[in-house]
Enzyme design. Structure first.
Site, PDB file in Angstrom:
ATOM      1  N   ALA A  39       0.754  -1.101  -0.143  1.00  0.00           N
ATOM      2  CA  ALA A  39      -0.026  -0.105   0.156  1.00  0.00           C
ATOM      3  C   ALA A  39       0.795   1.172   0.222  1.00  0.00           C
ATOM      4  O   ALA A  39       2.001   0.910   0.174  1.00  0.00           O
ATOM      5  CB  ALA A  39      -0.811  -0.313   1.324  1.00  0.00           C
ATOM      6  N   CYS A  40       0.357   2.245  -0.089  1.00  0.00           N
ATOM      7  CA  CYS A  40       1.155   3.429  -0.268  1.00  0.00           C
ATOM      8  C   CYS A  40       1.773   3.520   1.115  1.00  0.00           C
ATOM      9  O   CYS A  40       1.032   3.296   2.196  1.00  0.00           O
ATOM     10  CB  CYS A  40      -0.005   4.883  -0.111  1.00  0.00           C
ATOM     11  SG  CYS A  40       0.720   6.486  -0.077  1.00  0.00           S
TER      12      CYS A  40
END
Lengths: 140, 83
Positions: free
Chosen positions: B21-22
């Site tokens: 994920a980010c």
């Protein structure tokens, strides 16, 4: 060559939610090649004491959701705060400075009492100077 | 670039960041860009929605040329030319 932008982060908090958030922000700044100084203040210093870095024992917000928080980090494959800080140091110029008072509060007198991420033990004046000179200043 | 042009690109480096994920994809791109030469083409695979905005902005700041995006079923392919 254009000079890198400077970020100054005051890391007052030592809870896992804020440390993780700080790690995400550091990563973004590192991707931009910012020169970063992190000043670890009162509660933050606890997490940098050797042996405390993997404690997942507190959330600043919604403390009752600690299990859900940890499960989400795992599901999304989010790095630990130590991994984020380590990656940031690999990618750009990051200096992590522990406030002398904060360190002593948690039993950290010397640099070797802290995990390897810590670069120095400093006084509050240095933080204020860095905050004045930074392009971006955050207090977490 | 058009979809056909993007599909026809010869990629020098492909970075698969679909498992993160980010800020994972951005960090993966940042790490990988150091391993290619100026003018090389890099492809980033990401399943993170924010990457579609982060990578073009990052290219703009770091003087890389953002070439475009190809949408797949559950992820995105982003293309850039190193500046």
């Amino acid at each position: 060559m254009e000079e890198n932008k400077k970020m100054c982060m005051a890391l007052f908090s030592g809870s896992i939610d804020k440390l993780t958030g700080a790690g995400v922000v550091l990563s973004g700044a590192a991707a931009d090649d910012m020169d970063i100084e992190v000043y670890v203040l009162l509660m933050g210093a606890r997490a940098f004491i050797k042996g405390n870095e993997n404690k997942m024992d507190g959330l600043s917000e919604y403390p009752e959701l600690i299990d859900e928080f940890q499960a989400s980090l795992k599901r999304l494959n989010v790095s630990t705060w130590v991994e984020f800080f380590t990656m940031a140091k690999e990618l750009t110029n990051v200096k992590i400075k522990i406030c002398g008072l904060a360190g002593k509060m948690w039993g950290g007198e010397k640099l070797e009492d802290f995990i390897g991420l810590a670069d120095d033990i400093v006084g509050i004046g240095e933080y204020i100077t860095a905050a004045q000179e930074a392009d971006v200043h955050l207090f977490i | 670039m058009t979809t056909e042009e993007l599909q026809a690109l010869t990629v020098n480096k492909s970075v698969d960041a679909r498992g993160t994920a980010c800020p994972g994809p951005l960090l993966a791109a940042k790490k990988a860009i150091g391993e290619i030469n100026s003018g090389d083409i890099m492809e980033i695979l990401s399943a993170d929605e924010g990457t579609k905005r982060d990578i073009p902005k990052w290219c703009q700041k770091k003087k890389h040329e953002f070439l475009g995006i190809l949408e797949e079923d559950s992820y995105t392919k982003l293309y850039l030319k190193k500046g």
